[in-house]
Design a protein around this motif. Sequence first.
Motif, PDB file in Angstrom:
ATOM      1  N   ARG A 163       0.627  -1.046  -0.090  1.00 32.26           N
ATOM      2  CA  ARG A 163       0.074  -0.040  -0.093  1.00 32.26           C
ATOM      3  C   ARG A 163       0.943   1.176   0.021  1.00 32.26           C
ATOM      4  N   ARG A 164       0.569   2.213  -0.803  1.00 31.49           N
ATOM      5  CA  ARG A 164       1.267   3.545  -0.913  1.00 31.49           C
ATOM      6  C   ARG A 164       1.057   4.374   0.448  1.00 31.49           C
ATOM      7  N   ASP A 168       6.588   6.246  -0.258  1.00 40.01           N
ATOM      8  CA  ASP A 168       6.808   5.031  -0.045  1.00 40.01           C
ATOM      9  C   ASP A 168       5.974   4.187  -0.349  1.00 40.01           C
ATOM     10  N   TRP A 169       6.229   2.913  -0.387  1.00 36.44           N
ATOM     11  CA  TRP A 169       5.180   1.708  -0.155  1.00 36.44           C
ATOM     12  C   TRP A 169       5.547   0.750   0.870  1.00 36.44           C
ATOM     13  N   ASP A 189       8.793  -0.873   7.843  1.00 37.11           N
ATOM     14  CA  ASP A 189       9.836  -0.315   6.766  1.00 37.11           C
ATOM     15  C   ASP A 189       9.115  -0.181   5.544  1.00 37.11           C
ATOM     16  N   GLY A 190       9.595   1.185   4.816  1.00 47.55           N
ATOM     17  CA  GLY A 190       8.935   1.313   3.487  1.00 47.55           C
ATOM     18  C   GLY A 190       9.712   0.708   2.501  1.00 47.55           C
ATOM     19  N   ARG A 191       9.560   0.777   1.292  1.00 51.63           N
ATOM     20  CA  ARG A 191      10.256   0.149   0.168  1.00 51.63           C
ATOM     21  C   ARG A 191      10.033   0.808  -1.287  1.00 51.63           C
ATOM     22  N   SER A 192      10.654   0.482  -2.130  1.00 54.05           N
ATOM     23  CA  SER A 192      10.199   1.195  -3.489  1.00 54.05           C
ATOM     24  C   SER A 192       8.644   0.310  -3.913  1.00 54.05           C
TER      25      SER A 192
END
Length: 351
Positions: A163-164, A168-169, A189-192
């Motif tokens: 989820r956006r 970040d995602w 934690d966020g990610r691409s």
Amino acid sequence: MTLKERLIRLIETGGPIPVSTYMQLALHDRQDGYYATRPGLGQDFITAPETSQVFGELLGLWVVHEWQAIGSPSAFCLVEIGPGRGVLMQDALRMAFVAGGKPFADAMQLYLVEPSPALRDVQVERLAVYEPQFAEQASEVPALPTIILANEYLDCLPARQFRRDGEDWRECVVGLDAEGALAFGLAADGRSAPEGTAQTANCVEVQIGLDILVAELATRAANGLPVHALLIDYGPVDRAPGDSLRAFKDGEQVSPLLAPGETDLTVDVDFGRLKRIAASAGLDVHGPTPQGMFLLGLGAQARLNQLVKANEDDAEAIFNAAQRLIDPKDMGERFKVICLSSTDLPKPAGF
């Protein structure tokens, strides 16, 4: 201890788990998973072969046609992944043994990819005359020319959800709320963005099981084996699914967290992504095409007319059941048919 209690203890000990892990345990846990213990075909959900015998019969004719198109090999594997109660294969082989005759019957080796002991028992009882053999996964099927059928299998493959969150995602997870009950949340934690994600998407799902299936088909094809995999399921063709996780119990949609192991969980299939990874793996891709058009192309109307004429007392019920399969307002448009094949094979029927 129930599966729900075990999941709560797991989360209390190790923290939130990805949605895909929740799906895997809820559906396939050997002790308490839905398919392992209480598969509700005909109760929690109804599949196409349970709706009308026309569905399985036409797929039986399709199998014979494709067996003949690859040169009628003297030995080949007919595989069904996720065979349910065996109704599709029973209808398919009843018709295939008539259309293909003794050469087809002698050549066919039937494999059912089914990990559920409960369902294996049902399948053995229904299909014993065809001497089915069982496999935990498709890679265990012998290295022979192979024709695969899979109806409503892909939608059960666990999906990771992202989820956006601003720029970040974050991965969607199942954790516990303040009262200690199961609840959806986001990983810390966020990610691409996941591969292929549209810029406008707010939530996407990724089924890693699609990659595994395509890799198995590509391996067989790379070894020079003719392969056709006919996959029938629901999902969009022009976009990636968003948050499509849902649960069904006794024919009603319920919360996916209500009763893990006691409800059927499902997601929409990302046919666009399936096409991309199959093509990248060197497979030929046919479709996806709407189920109704596919079945009509195989002769659904002619077979329906035969059944109605032979069973006049039940003609209306037979017609209405078969109509559900092809009507665009019912299953005919919502369900899609795709065929993944090794290269240099004739175009499969129905496409």
